[in-house]
Design a protein around this motif. Structure first.
Motif, mmCIF file in Angstrom:
data_model
loop_
_atom_site.group_PDB
_atom_site.id
_atom_site.type_symbol
_atom_site.label_atom_id
_atom_site.label_comp_id
_atom_site.label_asym_id
_atom_site.label_seq_id
_atom_site.Cartn_x
_atom_site.Cartn_y
_atom_site.Cartn_z
ATOM 1 N N ASP A 208 0.827 -1.206 0.000
ATOM 2 C CA ASP A 208 0.000 0.000 0.000
ATOM 3 C C ASP A 208 0.864 1.260 0.000
ATOM 4 O OD1 ASP A 208 -1.838 1.988 0.319
ATOM 5 O OD2 ASP A 208 -2.655 1.253 2.209
ATOM 6 N N PRO A 209 0.884 2.028 -1.098
ATOM 7 C CA PRO A 209 1.675 3.261 -1.126
ATOM 8 C C PRO A 209 1.280 4.255 -0.041
ATOM 9 C CG PRO A 209 1.017 2.651 -3.343
ATOM 10 C CD PRO A 209 0.264 1.749 -2.405
ATOM 11 N N GLU A 210 0.008 4.287 0.346
ATOM 12 C CA GLU A 210 -0.424 5.213 1.393
ATOM 13 C C GLU A 210 0.236 4.875 2.725
ATOM 14 O OE1 GLU A 210 -4.647 5.489 1.629
ATOM 15 O OE2 GLU A 210 -4.870 6.377 -0.373
ATOM 16 N N GLU A 211 0.369 3.603 3.001
ATOM 17 C CA GLU A 211 1.056 3.175 4.219
ATOM 18 C C GLU A 211 2.540 3.535 4.151
ATOM 19 O OE1 GLU A 211 2.353 -0.993 6.464
ATOM 20 O OE2 GLU A 211 0.723 -1.010 4.998
ATOM 21 N N ALA A 212 3.149 3.316 3.006
ATOM 22 C CA ALA A 212 4.588 3.551 2.868
ATOM 23 C C ALA A 212 4.944 5.029 2.959
ATOM 24 C CB ALA A 212 5.076 2.982 1.534
ATOM 25 N N ILE A 213 4.114 5.899 2.395
ATOM 26 C CA ILE A 213 4.462 7.309 2.288
ATOM 27 C C ILE A 213 4.110 8.108 3.544
ATOM 28 C CG2 ILE A 213 2.314 8.254 1.340
ATOM 29 C CD1 ILE A 213 4.013 9.778 -0.713
ATOM 30 N N ALA A 214 3.376 7.532 4.466
ATOM 31 C CA ALA A 214 2.940 8.270 5.657
ATOM 32 C C ALA A 214 4.127 8.885 6.388
ATOM 33 C CB ALA A 214 2.168 7.332 6.585
ATOM 34 N N ASP A 215 4.100 10.230 6.511
ATOM 35 C CA ASP A 215 5.131 11.000 7.230
ATOM 36 C C ASP A 215 6.529 10.881 6.626
ATOM 37 O OD1 ASP A 215 3.304 11.994 9.154
ATOM 38 O OD2 ASP A 215 3.427 10.106 10.263
ATOM 39 N N ALA A 216 6.618 10.534 5.350
ATOM 40 C CA ALA A 216 7.926 10.431 4.701
ATOM 41 C C ALA A 216 8.532 11.817 4.481
ATOM 42 C CB ALA A 216 7.808 9.703 3.370
ATOM 43 N N ASP A 217 9.843 11.919 4.675
ATOM 44 C CA ASP A 217 10.575 13.160 4.414
ATOM 45 C C ASP A 217 11.084 13.217 2.979
ATOM 46 O OD1 ASP A 217 10.781 14.292 7.268
ATOM 47 O OD2 ASP A 217 11.592 12.262 7.503
ATOM 48 N N VAL A 218 11.305 12.049 2.396
ATOM 49 C CA VAL A 218 11.827 11.938 1.031
ATOM 50 C C VAL A 218 11.005 10.884 0.297
ATOM 51 C CG1 VAL A 218 13.849 11.548 -0.414
ATOM 52 C CG2 VAL A 218 14.138 12.401 1.929
ATOM 53 N N VAL A 219 10.470 11.247 -0.872
ATOM 54 C CA VAL A 219 9.673 10.327 -1.683
ATOM 55 C C VAL A 219 10.400 10.110 -3.005
ATOM 56 C CG1 VAL A 219 7.455 9.905 -2.783
ATOM 57 C CG2 VAL A 219 7.553 11.165 -0.608
ATOM 58 N N ILE A 220 10.643 8.847 -3.334
ATOM 59 C CA ILE A 220 11.411 8.524 -4.536
ATOM 60 C C ILE A 220 10.639 7.501 -5.360
ATOM 61 C CG2 ILE A 220 13.602 7.686 -5.447
ATOM 62 C CD1 ILE A 220 14.958 8.531 -2.901
ATOM 63 N N THR A 221 10.680 7.670 -6.664
ATOM 64 C CA THR A 221 10.072 6.688 -7.558
ATOM 65 C C THR A 221 10.954 6.494 -8.781
ATOM 66 O OG1 THR A 221 8.016 6.034 -8.662
ATOM 67 C CG2 THR A 221 8.665 8.352 -8.853
ATOM 68 N N ASP A 222 10.596 5.521 -9.595
ATOM 69 C CA ASP A 222 11.346 5.209 -10.808
ATOM 70 C C ASP A 222 10.350 4.622 -11.810
ATOM 71 O OD1 ASP A 222 13.404 4.809 -12.598
ATOM 72 O OD2 ASP A 222 14.216 3.034 -11.596
ATOM 73 N N VAL A 223 10.778 4.485 -13.048
ATOM 74 C CA VAL A 223 9.902 3.943 -14.090
ATOM 75 C C VAL A 223 9.460 2.534 -13.731
ATOM 76 C CG1 VAL A 223 10.865 5.368 -15.922
ATOM 77 C CG2 VAL A 223 11.901 3.147 -15.415
ATOM 78 N N TRP A 224 8.291 2.140 -14.226
ATOM 79 C CA TRP A 224 7.749 0.815 -13.930
ATOM 80 C C TRP A 224 8.525 -0.288 -14.627
ATOM 81 C CZ3 TRP A 224 2.152 2.780 -15.081
ATOM 82 C CH2 TRP A 224 1.702 3.550 -13.986
ATOM 83 N N ALA A 225 9.070 -0.012 -15.796
ATOM 84 C CA ALA A 225 9.860 -0.999 -16.536
ATOM 85 C C ALA A 225 11.234 -0.415 -16.804
ATOM 86 C CB ALA A 225 9.178 -1.376 -17.850
ATOM 87 N N MET A 250 0.989 12.606 -1.999
ATOM 88 C CA MET A 250 1.958 13.497 -1.373
ATOM 89 C C MET A 250 1.393 14.188 -0.130
ATOM 90 S SD MET A 250 4.936 13.302 -2.710
ATOM 91 C CE MET A 250 5.633 14.753 -1.893
ATOM 92 N N LYS A 251 0.076 14.328 -0.054
ATOM 93 C CA LYS A 251 -0.540 14.951 1.129
ATOM 94 C C LYS A 251 -0.331 14.114 2.383
ATOM 95 C CE LYS A 251 -4.110 17.448 -1.448
ATOM 96 N NZ LYS A 251 -5.562 17.533 -1.761
ATOM 97 N N LEU A 252 -0.002 12.836 2.207
ATOM 98 C CA LEU A 252 0.225 11.952 3.346
ATOM 99 C C LEU A 252 1.673 11.994 3.825
ATOM 100 C CD1 LEU A 252 -1.779 8.843 2.070
ATOM 101 C CD2 LEU A 252 -2.563 10.638 3.632
ATOM 102 N N ALA A 253 2.551 12.540 2.992
ATOM 103 C CA ALA A 253 3.957 12.659 3.373
ATOM 104 C C ALA A 253 4.127 13.780 4.383
ATOM 105 C CB ALA A 253 4.816 12.906 2.142
ATOM 106 N N HIS A 254 5.312 13.868 4.942
ATOM 107 C CA HIS A 254 5.616 14.941 5.886
ATOM 108 C C HIS A 254 5.556 16.282 5.170
ATOM 109 C CE1 HIS A 254 7.922 17.324 8.804
ATOM 110 N NE2 HIS A 254 7.592 16.397 9.689
ATOM 111 N N PRO A 255 5.014 17.320 5.805
ATOM 112 C CA PRO A 255 5.001 18.651 5.163
ATOM 113 C C PRO A 255 6.424 19.067 4.770
ATOM 114 C CG PRO A 255 3.621 18.658 7.123
ATOM 115 C CD PRO A 255 4.337 17.336 7.122
#
Length: 305
Positions: A208-225, A250-255
């Motif tokens: 669950d991305p919502e669980e993972a991103i909760a209060d995160a200071d840094v959010v990182i992603t990459d291409v699916w393939a 992003m609203k779930l991440a840390h301000p």
């Protein structure tokens, strides 16, 4: 003793910190026109079996800025692409050059190259690890946040080479790391085993991305393939509609959370255009820092230190 950069699993927290400190100095020197020609008269052989923009340009420019010369070797046009054993390539290049950077598929190829080379070998990317990119990521985070320890890093997407290296690099620097990926696309088991052994930082793998991103200071992603991976349509079905960094998530991440992407980005897939552009300064600072972080690695491995 010969030194290499093959994967972040091989480094200590102190090793990573030293690289980042030297990278900061390299960036300062360049911005202020200060000499930093510790590779004067030296040559880096660059083997590319995977295409590249940032890796090739940043290494080639970096070596030039440090007074050396970078030599581009295409896998398709050199003997390594025509069946010459890696061991033989390593031994030949060791007699011509002062270092080797390779961007390829199998991690085992990089490890074998380093085994037979008598000069430093740098992993420019494999399917398992992307250490140079993650060093630049950590450098960028430390610049903006002034620290690494105690921050939460979240990665959303495929458990690929970026996820593998981010987990290792983040945890080794004292960051809590959370990863959200679909079932069947987990990070490498060797990395997950390492994460289990860490006691001074927290690692979470979830769906669950919502669980993972909760209060995160840094959010990182990459291409699916990633480059060279097949079954793009199958991957799209596994990721689409869930594993995307967007305004709602992003609203779930840390301000004030920052966003990173190793590029190239597929807007509308793993990240929306709105989030990408809102964090473009951070993302392109991250891209620039590939230059400085790699110059630090080159200096420490090939320079007079």
């Amino acid at each position: 003793m010969k030194k290499d950069l093959l994967k972040l699993l091989d480094l200590t927290r102190e090793d990573i910190t030293k690289i980042l400190d030297v990278a900061d100095q390299m960036k300062y020197n360049q911005k202020h026109g200060l000499p930093h020609d510790c590779l004067k008269g030296k040559t880096l052989a660059m083997i590319f079996e995977k295409n590249s923009t940032r890796t090739r340009v940043s290494f080639e420019v970096g070596v030039y800025q440090m007074g050396g010369h970078a030599l581009f070797l295409s896998g398709k046009e050199s003997q390594i692409g025509r069946g010459e054993p890696i061991a033989d390539t390593a031994r030949v290049l060791s007699r011509y050059c002062d270092g080797i950077m390779i961007r390829t598929y199998a991690q085992a190829e990089v490890e074998e190259l380093a085994k037979y080379a008598t000069i430093p070998v740098i992993n420019g990317l494999t399917d398992f690890a992307h250490p140079c990119q993650v060093l630049a990521d950590l450098m960028t985070v430390r610049e903006k946040m002034t620290r690494l320890e105690g921050l939460k890093l979240c990665f959303i997407g495929d458990g690929n080479n970026m996820a593998n290296s981010l987990i290792v690099g983040g945890l080794k620097c004292g960051m809590d790391v959370s990863v959200a990926c679909p079932e069947g696309y987990d990070p490498d088991p060797r990395v997950l085993d390492f994460a289990k052994s860490v006691t001074d930082a927290k690692f979470t793998l979830c769906r669950d991305p919502e669980e993972a991103i909760a209060d995160a200071d840094v959010v990182i992603t990459d291409v699916w393939a990633s480059m060279g991976q097949e079954e793009a349509q199958k991957r799209r079905m596994a990721f689409e509609g869930v594993y995307q960094v967007n305004d709602t998530l992003m609203k779930l991440a840390h301000p004030g959370a920052m966003v990173q992407h190793c590029l190239p980005a597929h807007r509308g897939e793993e990240i929306t255009a709105e989030v990408f552009e809102a964090h473009a300064d951070e993302i392109f600072e991250e891209a620039e820092n590939r230059l400085h972080a790699q110059k630090a690695v080159l200096s420490l491995l090939m320079g007079e230190n």
